[in-house]
Design a protein around this motif. Sequence first.
Motif, PDB file in Angstrom:
ATOM      1  N   CYS A 102       7.065   8.427 -16.422  1.00 40.78           N
ATOM      2  CA  CYS A 102       5.681   7.983 -16.574  1.00 40.78           C
ATOM      3  C   CYS A 102       5.590   6.467 -16.527  1.00 40.78           C
ATOM      4  N   PHE A 103       6.450   5.794 -17.280  1.00 39.30           N
ATOM      5  CA  PHE A 103       6.411   4.329 -17.312  1.00 39.30           C
ATOM      6  C   PHE A 103       6.876   3.732 -15.991  1.00 39.30           C
ATOM      7  N   THR A 104       7.802   4.417 -15.317  1.00 40.88           N
ATOM      8  CA  THR A 104       8.232   3.945 -13.997  1.00 40.88           C
ATOM      9  C   THR A 104       7.094   4.054 -12.992  1.00 40.88           C
ATOM     10  N   GLN A 105       6.390   5.193 -13.022  1.00 42.69           N
ATOM     11  CA  GLN A 105       5.240   5.352 -12.135  1.00 42.69           C
ATOM     12  C   GLN A 105       4.187   4.292 -12.420  1.00 42.69           C
ATOM     13  N   MET A 106       3.922   4.038 -13.699  1.00 40.71           N
ATOM     14  CA  MET A 106       2.955   3.014 -14.094  1.00 40.71           C
ATOM     15  C   MET A 106       3.349   1.647 -13.540  1.00 40.71           C
TER      16      MET A 106
ATOM     17  N   ASP B 286       0.829  -1.211   0.000  1.00 39.47           N
ATOM     18  CA  ASP B 286       0.000   0.000   0.000  1.00 39.47           C
ATOM     19  C   ASP B 286       0.859   1.255   0.000  1.00 39.47           C
ATOM     20  N   LEU B 287       1.932   1.248   0.769  1.00 36.46           N
ATOM     21  CA  LEU B 287       2.814   2.417   0.825  1.00 36.46           C
ATOM     22  C   LEU B 287       3.523   2.641  -0.511  1.00 36.46           C
ATOM     23  N   ILE B 288       3.968   1.567  -1.151  1.00 39.89           N
ATOM     24  CA  ILE B 288       4.637   1.707  -2.440  1.00 39.89           C
ATOM     25  C   ILE B 288       3.685   2.298  -3.480  1.00 39.89           C
ATOM     26  N   SER B 289       2.466   1.787  -3.525  1.00 48.56           N
ATOM     27  CA  SER B 289       1.476   2.309  -4.464  1.00 48.56           C
ATOM     28  C   SER B 289       1.200   3.787  -4.206  1.00 48.56           C
ATOM     29  N   THR B 290       1.059   4.152  -2.942  1.00 49.94           N
ATOM     30  CA  THR B 290       0.769   5.547  -2.585  1.00 49.94           C
ATOM     31  C   THR B 290       1.933   6.465  -2.903  1.00 49.94           C
ATOM     32  N   LEU B 291       3.151   6.036  -2.592  1.00 54.86           N
ATOM     33  CA  LEU B 291       4.330   6.866  -2.845  1.00 54.86           C
ATOM     34  C   LEU B 291       4.614   7.006  -4.337  1.00 54.86           C
ATOM     35  N   ALA B 292       4.185   6.033  -5.133  1.00 46.42           N
ATOM     36  CA  ALA B 292       4.329   6.159  -6.580  1.00 46.42           C
ATOM     37  C   ALA B 292       3.319   7.143  -7.161  1.00 46.42           C
ATOM     38  N   LEU B 293       2.165   7.249  -6.523  1.00 43.40           N
ATOM     39  CA  LEU B 293       1.081   8.085  -7.049  1.00 43.40           C
ATOM     40  C   LEU B 293       1.111   9.516  -6.524  1.00 43.40           C
ATOM     41  N   MET B 294       1.224   9.693  -5.203  1.00 45.24           N
ATOM     42  CA  MET B 294       0.881  10.958  -4.577  1.00 45.24           C
ATOM     43  C   MET B 294       1.861  12.103  -4.796  1.00 45.24           C
ATOM     44  N   PRO B 295       3.172  11.908  -4.761  1.00 48.32           N
ATOM     45  CA  PRO B 295       4.053  13.077  -4.942  1.00 48.32           C
ATOM     46  C   PRO B 295       3.781  13.841  -6.232  1.00 48.32           C
ATOM     47  N   LYS B 296       3.668  13.133  -7.357  1.00 50.89           N
ATOM     48  CA  LYS B 296       3.397  13.821  -8.619  1.00 50.89           C
ATOM     49  C   LYS B 296       2.007  14.429  -8.623  1.00 50.89           C
ATOM     50  N   LEU B 297       1.026  13.715  -8.066  1.00 53.41           N
ATOM     51  CA  LEU B 297      -0.346  14.230  -8.033  1.00 53.41           C
ATOM     52  C   LEU B 297      -0.409  15.528  -7.226  1.00 53.41           C
ATOM     53  N   LEU B 298       0.256  15.574  -6.075  1.00 50.26           N
ATOM     54  CA  LEU B 298       0.225  16.774  -5.239  1.00 50.26           C
ATOM     55  C   LEU B 298       0.998  17.916  -5.889  1.00 50.26           C
ATOM     56  N   CYS B 299       2.085  17.594  -6.604  1.00 49.59           N
ATOM     57  CA  CYS B 299       2.789  18.638  -7.344  1.00 49.59           C
ATOM     58  C   CYS B 299       1.899  19.218  -8.429  1.00 49.59           C
ATOM     59  N   LEU B 300       1.107  18.356  -9.054  1.00 48.17           N
ATOM     60  CA  LEU B 300       0.180  18.809 -10.081  1.00 48.17           C
ATOM     61  C   LEU B 300      -0.880  19.731  -9.478  1.00 48.17           C
ATOM     62  N   PHE B 301      -1.447  19.335  -8.355  1.00 53.45           N
ATOM     63  CA  PHE B 301      -2.514  20.111  -7.730  1.00 53.45           C
ATOM     64  C   PHE B 301      -2.000  21.393  -7.080  1.00 53.45           C
ATOM     65  N   TRP B 302      -0.890  21.278  -6.357  1.00 54.70           N
ATOM     66  CA  TRP B 302      -0.391  22.429  -5.598  1.00 54.70           C
ATOM     67  C   TRP B 302       0.346  23.435  -6.477  1.00 54.70           C
ATOM     68  N   PHE B 303       1.190  22.912  -7.405  1.00 53.44           N
ATOM     69  CA  PHE B 303       2.120  23.788  -8.125  1.00 53.44           C
ATOM     70  C   PHE B 303       1.907  23.794  -9.639  1.00 53.44           C
ATOM     71  N   ASN B 304       0.823  23.180 -10.128  1.00 54.65           N
ATOM     72  CA  ASN B 304       0.547  23.115 -11.568  1.00 54.65           C
ATOM     73  C   ASN B 304       1.708  22.495 -12.350  1.00 54.65           C
ATOM     74  N   ASP B 305       2.360  21.510 -11.759  1.00 51.39           N
ATOM     75  CA  ASP B 305       3.460  20.812 -12.424  1.00 51.39           C
ATOM     76  C   ASP B 305       2.879  19.625 -13.185  1.00 51.39           C
ATOM     77  N   HIS B 306       2.572  19.847 -14.461  1.00 49.88           N
ATOM     78  CA  HIS B 306       1.851  18.855 -15.257  1.00 49.88           C
ATOM     79  C   HIS B 306       2.767  17.921 -16.048  1.00 49.88           C
ATOM     80  N   ASP B 307       4.001  18.307 -16.268  1.00 46.45           N
ATOM     81  CA  ASP B 307       4.876  17.563 -17.166  1.00 46.45           C
ATOM     82  C   ASP B 307       5.514  16.364 -16.472  1.00 46.45           C
ATOM     83  N   ILE B 308       5.628  15.270 -17.214  1.00 45.44           N
ATOM     84  CA  ILE B 308       6.302  14.068 -16.721  1.00 45.44           C
ATOM     85  C   ILE B 308       6.972  13.387 -17.920  1.00 45.44           C
ATOM     86  N   THR B 309       8.243  13.059 -17.797  1.00 43.64           N
ATOM     87  CA  THR B 309       8.945  12.411 -18.897  1.00 43.64           C
ATOM     88  C   THR B 309       8.403  11.006 -19.108  1.00 43.64           C
ATOM     89  N   SER B 310       8.644  10.472 -20.296  1.00 40.11           N
ATOM     90  CA  SER B 310       8.132   9.133 -20.597  1.00 40.11           C
ATOM     91  C   SER B 310       8.741   8.091 -19.668  1.00 40.11           C
TER      92      SER B 310
END
Length: 306
Positions: free
Chosen positions: A97-101, A70-94
Amino acid sequence: MLFFNHSSYLTFTLMGIPGLESQHLWLALPFSSMFFAILIGNGAILFLVATEPTLHAPMYLLLALLMVADLISTLALMPKLLCLFWFNDHDITSNACFTQMFFIHGASVVRSALLVAMAFDRFVAVCEPLRYNTILSYTLVGRLGLIALAKGVIIVFPMPLLLQRLTFCHVIIPHTYCDHMAVVKMACDHTRPNRIYGLFAILLVVGFDLLLIGFSYGLILKAVVRLKSQGAIFKALNTCSAHFFVIIVTYVPALFSSLIHRIGLNIPPQAHILLANLYLLLPSMLNPIIYGINMKEIRDKMVKCL
């Protein structure tokens, strides 16, 4: 139309939640709260299992492995999601992206395999209580954990590999993370192999694992029906209650989200994206609560620590 050959320099843009872009800052508040709740809840269970000798039993070791997934899944998802929401950081390299997937979907497969192992644990506890410590040895628990890890790697690893052969017509992903099917839809190549493999993975993981869990609970129910004492029946059912609730929380949203992607049910995209996030986060957030309430040993140890 622009065509993008896949390379390590390709950058995707995560849109977030389509139609709710102006509300991302407000949505960051509940998602941040869920993130911290997951870290605290799962971390607390892991701390208790690691430090309390009385919790070094197969059932709690499997629970600890579930918390790690559960922690691995959350840590893979949340940092980028919160950066997107808080700081409008939308870009992610391929590559990112594939590593997060890989880690998000891989951890989900491991979680499902561990739920099967925990169903077997509950079957032994109810049907073979006198032989529990003999059957569920530390060696077997370790092997079950390795099998769950291997299953996650073997099933999910082909997904990014199959994506690398594609040419992408679009790089703006209408999602908050690199979900497999969301990325596949960005390609302009022939994506049937990707879609078939994705469906195969779901059937192999969810379908096969649910079949094994259902078989275990069928044997448990058969054993419970034979009990004559109401107290014994209640004790047997209570032994399985936490695991049963976790199964519902884990599989129902995941199945619904997968069906939406493939069948195309007529629901707003905002609801779909929110559901896709919640099916990853809700189990991680609720599992410590469910087990903390239903397992007396963990509840007592938690109260003692507090």
